[in-house]
Scaffold this motif. Structure first.
Motif, mmCIF file in Angstrom:
data_model
loop_
_atom_site.group_PDB
_atom_site.id
_atom_site.type_symbol
_atom_site.label_atom_id
_atom_site.label_comp_id
_atom_site.label_asym_id
_atom_site.label_seq_id
_atom_site.Cartn_x
_atom_site.Cartn_y
_atom_site.Cartn_z
ATOM 1 N N SER A 284 0.834 -1.206 0.000
ATOM 2 C CA SER A 284 0.000 0.000 0.000
ATOM 3 C C SER A 284 0.871 1.260 0.000
ATOM 4 O O SER A 284 0.586 2.242 -0.680
ATOM 5 N N GLU A 285 1.974 1.207 0.775
ATOM 6 C CA GLU A 285 2.884 2.344 0.818
ATOM 7 C C GLU A 285 3.626 2.507 -0.507
ATOM 8 O O GLU A 285 3.869 3.621 -0.977
ATOM 9 N N ARG A 286 3.971 1.361 -1.134
ATOM 10 C CA ARG A 286 4.657 1.425 -2.421
ATOM 11 C C ARG A 286 3.787 2.117 -3.474
ATOM 12 O O ARG A 286 4.263 2.889 -4.303
ATOM 13 N N SER A 287 2.486 1.808 -3.442
ATOM 14 C CA SER A 287 1.558 2.426 -4.390
ATOM 15 C C SER A 287 1.509 3.939 -4.163
ATOM 16 O O SER A 287 1.485 4.727 -5.108
ATOM 17 N N GLU A 288 1.512 4.323 -2.891
ATOM 18 C CA GLU A 288 1.493 5.740 -2.557
ATOM 19 C C GLU A 288 2.783 6.421 -3.021
ATOM 20 O O GLU A 288 2.759 7.532 -3.573
ATOM 21 N N PHE A 289 3.909 5.731 -2.813
ATOM 22 C CA PHE A 289 5.198 6.263 -3.255
ATOM 23 C C PHE A 289 5.195 6.483 -4.773
ATOM 24 O O PHE A 289 5.734 7.462 -5.275
ATOM 25 N N LYS A 290 4.581 5.531 -5.496
ATOM 26 C CA LYS A 290 4.535 5.631 -6.960
ATOM 27 C C LYS A 290 3.776 6.874 -7.395
ATOM 28 O O LYS A 290 4.201 7.602 -8.303
ATOM 29 N N ARG A 291 2.644 7.140 -6.741
ATOM 30 C CA ARG A 291 1.844 8.317 -7.091
ATOM 31 C C ARG A 291 2.606 9.613 -6.777
ATOM 32 O O ARG A 291 2.584 10.572 -7.552
ATOM 33 N N VAL A 292 3.294 9.604 -5.638
ATOM 34 C CA VAL A 292 4.074 10.787 -5.264
ATOM 35 C C VAL A 292 5.201 11.015 -6.267
ATOM 36 O O VAL A 292 5.474 12.147 -6.682
ATOM 37 N N ARG A 293 5.856 9.924 -6.668
ATOM 38 C CA ARG A 293 6.947 10.033 -7.641
ATOM 39 C C ARG A 293 6.462 10.620 -8.956
ATOM 40 O O ARG A 293 7.098 11.514 -9.541
ATOM 41 N N GLU A 294 5.338 10.118 -9.414
ATOM 42 C CA GLU A 294 4.776 10.611 -10.675
ATOM 43 C C GLU A 294 4.439 12.095 -10.573
ATOM 44 O O GLU A 294 4.675 12.867 -11.507
ATOM 45 N N ALA A 295 3.896 12.500 -9.426
ATOM 46 C CA ALA A 295 3.539 13.906 -9.226
ATOM 47 C C ALA A 295 4.791 14.783 -9.228
ATOM 48 O O ALA A 295 4.795 15.882 -9.809
ATOM 49 N N LEU A 296 5.873 14.292 -8.598
ATOM 50 C CA LEU A 296 7.122 15.063 -8.558
ATOM 51 C C LEU A 296 7.744 15.190 -9.958
ATOM 52 O O LEU A 296 8.259 16.236 -10.333
ATOM 53 N N LEU A 297 7.667 14.084 -10.743
ATOM 54 C CA LEU A 297 8.187 14.127 -12.110
ATOM 55 C C LEU A 297 7.395 15.105 -12.973
ATOM 56 O O LEU A 297 7.970 15.871 -13.760
#
Length: 315
Positions: A284-297
């Motif tokens: 669940s945290e990995r999925s959240e990290f992925k969304r945050v990463r995409e937003a930062l990119l």
């Protein structure tokens, strides 16, 4: 123990096992050499010291991140045995935020109003950290035993100061160390075993080199005169407080570089046994990290676009 762990343990064993005292065998301080070099020369020793620093730095990060275990390292020894320099050398490059050194001097009036373990207990390392005691509660079985007048200042009810007081202190200390080990504090104790001849040479060096004059104290010379009494006190103390839960390591200290080999190898070997690792992140945290990463990119791309537009307007 995995293959990698076994290789590390086998590699360091010659610099740990011969000096480990855990109460399983009779202990005789006089039978141990102070000038031992473990069959290696200084150049080989320096390589081991540096390798242990790298290992210790890696383990310390995992220890801190895992936040389960803590490590208590106790250093005892006569004046000029090399405690300060050993601590500085072994922990060179280790993140200071994860380590804390406590040096115990003569007790203050406030400390004398408490039991003899109090000031040490409030300095214990938190989970995930390494606590280093430069001298410790063991001074109560060494300096206080050699200088009986100090015991009189501790305000202990007279009827409790019996001929068995040292044996009672050994029992109390061992019980507390067993309690600490059962709560995730790994206790490792080092006695830097320096010869009287080497201490003499180091005192002379302090007198002859101006940069080392500040290290010299006449009090050290007074304590040196009591050498036989101190050695008897160390012999009795180690014999009665060396346990598997909190072993002593009698470190040959005439050669400072070899003392650092033994100390570093012992610490690294102990940490290796704890199966330290960085905490795992759940899905669940990995999925959240992925969304945050995409937003930062996306934010970065947007910023680049704005800069390009601003440049075009300037033209």
């Amino acid at each position: 123990m995995g293959k990698k762990s076994k290789l590390l343990a086998d590699e360091l064993k010659p610099f740990v096992s011969p000096f480990r005292i855990d109460g399983s065998e009779q202990f005789h301080l006089k039978s141990l050499k102070t000038n031992e070099k473990g069959g290696i020369d200084k150049a080989a020793g320096e390589e081991i010291i540096e390798a242990n620093r790298r290992r210790l730095n890696d383990f310390q990060e995992k220890l801190y991140a895992q936040d389960r275990w803590s490590l208590l390292l106790i250093f005892q020894g006569m004046d000029a045995a090399g405690k300060d320099s050993a601590i500085k050398s072994v922990f060179e490059g280790v993140n200071p935020q994860g380590c804390e050194v406590t040096s115990f001097k003569e007790p203050s009036s406030k400390e004398l109003d408490h039991d003899f373990m109090w000031r040490s207990m409030i300095a214990l390392p938190e989970r995930g950290r390494i606590g280093i005691f430069n001298r410790s509660y063991y001074e109560e079985c060494l300096v206080v035993r050699v200088h009986s007048e100090i015991l009189a200042k501790q305000k202990i009810p007279p009827r409790l100061v019996t001929k068995n007081i040292w044996r009672e202190r050994f029992e109390d200390i061992s019980a507390i160390e067993r309690y600490l080990s059962r709560n995730g504090i790994v206790v490792l104790k080092f006695f830097l075993n320096v010869s009287r001849q080497e201490q003499r040479a180091r005192f002379l060096e302090r007198l002859e080199e101006r940069s080392k004059n500040w290290k010299f104290s006449m009090a050290d010379i007074n304590e040196r005169a009591l050498w036989p009494r101190y050695m008897a006190a160390y012999q009795d103390m180690i014999r009665h407080t060396a346990t598997r839960a909190a072993p002593w390591h009698v470190v040959p200290a005439d050669h400072k570089w070899f003392a650092r080999v033994v100390i570093g190898s012992t610490i690294v070997s102990a940490l290796e046994k704890l199966d330290l690792h960085f905490p795992k992140v759940d899905e669940s945290e990995r999925s959240e990290f992925k969304r945050v990463r995409e937003a930062l990119l996306a934010e970065g791309k947007g910023g680049a676009g704005k800069k390009a537009k601003a440049g075009n307007r300037a033209k």
